[in-house]
Scaffold this motif. Structure first.
Motif, short mmCIF file in Angstrom:
data_model
loop_
_atom_site.label_atom_id
_atom_site.label_comp_id
_atom_site.label_asym_id
_atom_site.label_seq_id
_atom_site.Cartn_x
_atom_site.Cartn_y
_atom_site.Cartn_z
N PRO A 107 1.98 -22.53 -61.95
CA PRO A 107 2.20 -23.88 -62.48
C PRO A 107 2.75 -23.87 -63.90
O PRO A 107 2.57 -22.91 -64.66
CB PRO A 107 0.79 -24.50 -62.44
CG PRO A 107 0.06 -23.71 -61.42
CD PRO A 107 0.58 -22.31 -61.55
N ASP A 108 3.40 -24.98 -64.26
CA ASP A 108 3.94 -25.08 -65.62
C ASP A 108 2.84 -25.34 -66.64
O ASP A 108 3.00 -25.01 -67.82
CB ASP A 108 5.00 -26.18 -65.70
CG ASP A 108 4.46 -27.57 -65.40
OD1 ASP A 108 3.43 -27.69 -64.71
OD2 ASP A 108 5.08 -28.56 -65.85
N ILE A 109 1.72 -25.90 -66.21
CA ILE A 109 0.57 -26.09 -67.08
C ILE A 109 -0.59 -25.31 -66.48
O ILE A 109 -1.18 -25.70 -65.47
CB ILE A 109 0.21 -27.58 -67.23
CG1 ILE A 109 1.37 -28.34 -67.87
CG2 ILE A 109 -1.05 -27.74 -68.07
CD1 ILE A 109 1.16 -29.82 -67.98
N THR A 110 -0.89 -24.19 -67.07
CA THR A 110 -1.95 -23.31 -66.58
C THR A 110 -2.29 -22.32 -67.69
O THR A 110 -1.91 -22.51 -68.85
CB THR A 110 -1.51 -22.60 -65.28
OG1 THR A 110 -2.64 -21.94 -64.68
CG2 THR A 110 -0.41 -21.58 -65.53
N LYS A 115 2.69 -16.49 -68.24
CA LYS A 115 4.08 -16.43 -68.70
C LYS A 115 4.28 -15.25 -69.65
O LYS A 115 5.31 -14.57 -69.60
CB LYS A 115 4.46 -17.73 -69.39
CG LYS A 115 5.91 -17.77 -69.85
CD LYS A 115 6.26 -19.12 -70.48
CE LYS A 115 7.70 -19.15 -70.96
NZ LYS A 115 8.06 -20.46 -71.55
N GLU A 126 8.98 -18.42 -62.03
CA GLU A 126 9.35 -19.84 -61.97
C GLU A 126 8.09 -20.66 -62.17
O GLU A 126 7.09 -20.46 -61.47
CB GLU A 126 9.99 -20.17 -60.62
CG GLU A 126 10.44 -21.62 -60.52
CD GLU A 126 11.09 -21.95 -59.19
OE1 GLU A 126 11.41 -23.14 -58.96
OE2 GLU A 126 11.27 -21.03 -58.36
N GLU A 127 8.13 -21.56 -63.14
CA GLU A 127 7.01 -22.45 -63.39
C GLU A 127 7.17 -23.72 -62.56
O GLU A 127 8.16 -24.43 -62.69
CB GLU A 127 6.93 -22.79 -64.87
CG GLU A 127 6.63 -21.58 -65.75
CD GLU A 127 6.65 -21.92 -67.23
OE1 GLU A 127 5.56 -22.03 -67.83
OE2 GLU A 127 7.75 -22.08 -67.77
N ILE A 128 6.20 -23.98 -61.70
CA ILE A 128 6.25 -25.13 -60.79
C ILE A 128 5.51 -26.30 -61.44
O ILE A 128 4.31 -26.18 -61.74
CB ILE A 128 5.61 -24.79 -59.43
CG1 ILE A 128 6.19 -23.48 -58.87
CG2 ILE A 128 5.80 -25.95 -58.47
CD1 ILE A 128 7.66 -23.52 -58.61
N PRO A 129 6.17 -27.42 -61.66
CA PRO A 129 5.51 -28.54 -62.35
C PRO A 129 4.31 -29.08 -61.59
O PRO A 129 4.35 -29.23 -60.36
CB PRO A 129 6.62 -29.61 -62.42
CG PRO A 129 7.90 -28.83 -62.31
CD PRO A 129 7.60 -27.69 -61.39
N ASP A 140 4.55 -27.28 -52.72
CA ASP A 140 5.49 -26.60 -53.60
C ASP A 140 5.44 -25.09 -53.46
O ASP A 140 6.35 -24.38 -53.92
CB ASP A 140 5.22 -26.98 -55.06
CG ASP A 140 5.64 -28.40 -55.40
OD1 ASP A 140 6.42 -28.99 -54.62
OD2 ASP A 140 5.19 -28.93 -56.43
N HIS A 325 3.21 -29.48 -77.11
CA HIS A 325 3.29 -28.71 -75.87
C HIS A 325 3.52 -29.66 -74.69
O HIS A 325 2.72 -29.72 -73.77
CB HIS A 325 2.01 -27.90 -75.66
CG HIS A 325 2.13 -26.84 -74.60
ND1 HIS A 325 2.17 -27.13 -73.26
CD2 HIS A 325 2.20 -25.49 -74.69
CE1 HIS A 325 2.26 -26.00 -72.56
NE2 HIS A 325 2.29 -24.99 -73.40
#
Length: 353
Positions: A107-110, A115, A126-129, A140, A325
């Motif tokens: 996820p993009d927020i985790t 990362k 790939e960051e998944i929203p 997703d 952020h």
């Protein structure tokens, strides 16, 4: 004098941890440490540890600790690896499992370290929203080409939990890659993915003694997976740091495993305090995400997150502000302290809002 450029230096943005203030008489609820001390059994093991043991190297296979964990979890010892905190285990997992050249998904927020490790080890990702409500969208992660998947469940810093059936959908749909489930906060109300181990060889679960065992300063974590995955990650571990868990750490972590009733009690109390705290902040008009961890993520009403962060810090109450952020810039993450500490935080905020 002309300066020469030095070749080969790594250029990477490091993970930024929460502040570790050294002041006294503060309320420190910014790094998700356990609100209670380690168990009496752990403190007894520390007092009785034979210092002469330190002249020898620690165990290579950590048999004592792995066996205690296997007995507790109802699995085989060959399904466990221990390391220097779950960060060590997760880094090893990235090195061991993500080498196909395809992008790893998370996820993009985790947890921010995912990362960092991908960058450090030159793993495409790939960051998944997350959804608008900070939910991980199961679909997703189904039918999308990838080189592996990493999911914190419950997620950090949102605290939101995905059901076991949804986790299984992701694991089942991606059996040609490793799916890592980071269960650092599983003791606070979530449902573990452990039942999936008997059905899927591609799942790898990570846990830590830092949160639910109140041993953040000890640095012990562990991974759980099929014997095939464990043999791969063990080989990588032994290639660069075979003695990752020292003798004191193994002794104390083993004692913690034996004190299940103590930890069940304190973690249940933390969960109850979390729910009470969430209700109190909601009553003030704050937006509080539903949490299954020992922290909450909340958006204050009538004031910016930065302003509230600075106000609380002036009162010697340390919480986590993520700065500029993206979507997190409007939120604060607050760890759950003791009931007395949490009551004081509510009172301080309530006096203003």
């Amino acid at each position: 004098k002309e300066k020469l450029m030095i070749k080969g230096l790594k250029n990477i943005a490091p993970y930024l941890s929460g502040a570790q203030p050294q002041e006294k008489n503060i309320i420190k609820i910014n790094t998700n440490e356990n609100a209670f001390p380690p168990s009496p059994g752990v403190l007894k093991a520390l007092s009785k540890f034979e210092g002469n043991r330190l002249r020898r190297y620690s165990s290579l296979d950590n048999h004592e600790l792995c066996q205690a964990l296997a007995n507790q979890l109802g699995i085989n010892q060959e399904q466990i690896i221990v390391g220097n905190g779950s960060g060590d285990i997760l880094a090893l997992a990235f090195l061991s499992f993500f080498n196909s050249g395809d992008a790893v998904l998370f996820p993009d927020i985790t947890y921010g370290f995912y990362k960092v490790w991908a960058d450090l080890f030159q793993i495409p990702f790939e960051e998944i929203p997350l959804s608008e409500t900070f939910e991980l969208v199961t679909s997703d992660y189904v039918g999308r080409k990838n080189g592996g998947i990493v999911i914190a469940n419950p997620n950090a810093p949102t605290g939101i939990f995905k059901t076991l059936s949804e986790i299984e959908q992701i694991v089942k749909a991606n059996q040609d890659v490793v799916v890592i489930i980071d269960e650092a906060y599983i003791a606070y109300g979530g449902e573990s993915a452990l039942p999936l181990l008997s059905q899927y060889d591609n799942i790898f679960i990570t846990r830590t003694f830092s949160k639910d065992a109140a041993l953040a300063g000890l640095r012990v974590g562990y991974g759980i997976g099929s014997p095939k995955l464990i043999s791969v990650i063990q080989a990588v571990k032994n290639s660069y740091n075979p003695y990752a868990v020292d003798s004191i750490a193994e002794s104390l972590a083993t004692a913690a495993v034996m004190d299940t009733s103590y930890y069940d009690g304190i973690n249940a109390e933390i969960s109850q305090t979390r729910d009470w705290f969430s209700d109190e902040l909601s009553a003030l008009g704050f937006e509080v995400l539903k949490s299954k961890t020992n922290f909450i993520l909340m958006k204050p009403r009538g004031v910016s997150a930065k302003a509230l962060f600075e106000f609380l810090q002036a009162k010697k109450i340390y919480v986590r502000y993520f700065g500029d952020h993206g979507r997190l810039s409007d939120y604060l993450r607050i760890s759950i302290g003791t009931r007395a500490e949490t009551t004081k935080v509510v009172a301080v905020i309530g006096d203003v809002f």
